[in-house]
Scaffold this active site. Structure first.
Site, short mmCIF file in Angstrom:
data_model
loop_
_atom_site.label_atom_id
_atom_site.label_comp_id
_atom_site.label_asym_id
_atom_site.label_seq_id
_atom_site.Cartn_x
_atom_site.Cartn_y
_atom_site.Cartn_z
N LYS A 44 0.86 -1.21 0.00
CA LYS A 44 0.00 0.00 0.00
C LYS A 44 0.88 1.25 0.00
CE LYS A 44 -2.73 -1.22 3.74
NZ LYS A 44 -3.67 -0.88 4.82
N LYS A 46 2.91 2.08 2.16
CA LYS A 46 2.93 2.67 3.51
C LYS A 46 4.08 2.04 4.28
CE LYS A 46 -1.82 4.00 4.54
NZ LYS A 46 -2.86 4.01 5.56
#
Ligand code: C2G
Length: 132
Positions: A44, A46
């Site tokens: 993601k 992240k």
């Protein structure tokens, strides 16, 4: 017993996360939270400040949360809903429409996000003060 599930990273746990979990619990009697693993988060884009084990422990300690499971991939939601006999899938409305395919298996609810806070903003604020 009405079972609810939600998914998220929950890094640098903040009031937006708490509001979501509180409101998610209100939709049923039992709340399962699937916390994204570090590997899944890389997918993601992240990079977490706190590792999965710590993020999962913090979420598990929240009084609205009854069970924590790992989120390891995008494809586990249907299996999770079936295996955990989930009645309601809930997530913030930044995901509005993205999980409508679950409507075949359970209720799908998108809740308004808490304004003015996000993990990204917290990181930016701290890095602005040279703290991260
Ligand atoms: N959230 C919120 N208000 C904020 C910030 C987050 O309501 N100000 C909600 C998000 O909408 C999400 C939950 O809190 O429902 C967790 O947010 P994140 O940790 O950012 O989760 P996310 O990266 O969106 O992961 O498969 C789904 C993904 O794992 C969701």
């Amino acid at each position: 017993m009405k079972k609810v599930i939600t998914y998220g990273t929950f890094d640098l746990f903040h009031i937006g996360h708490l509001n979501l979990l509180k409101r998610a619990k209100k939709l049923g009697d039992y709340l399962v939270v699937a916390v994204s693993t570090d590997e899944f988060n890389l997918g993601k884009n992240k990079k977490c400040v706190h590792p999965f084990e710590e993020r999962a422990k913090i979420v598990e300690a929240i009084k609205y949360v009854d069970e924590v499971i790992p989120e390891t991939n995008w494809k586990q939601k249907i299996t999770d809903v079936k295996n955990h006999e989930i009645d309601v899938f809930v997530i913030g409305d930044d995901w509005k429409g993205k999980f409508d395919f679950l409507k075949e298996f359970c209720e799908v609810v998108y809740l308004g996000r808490t304004e003015g806070i996000s993990t990204t903003e917290i990181k930016q604020e701290l890095s602005g003060q040279g703290k991260v």
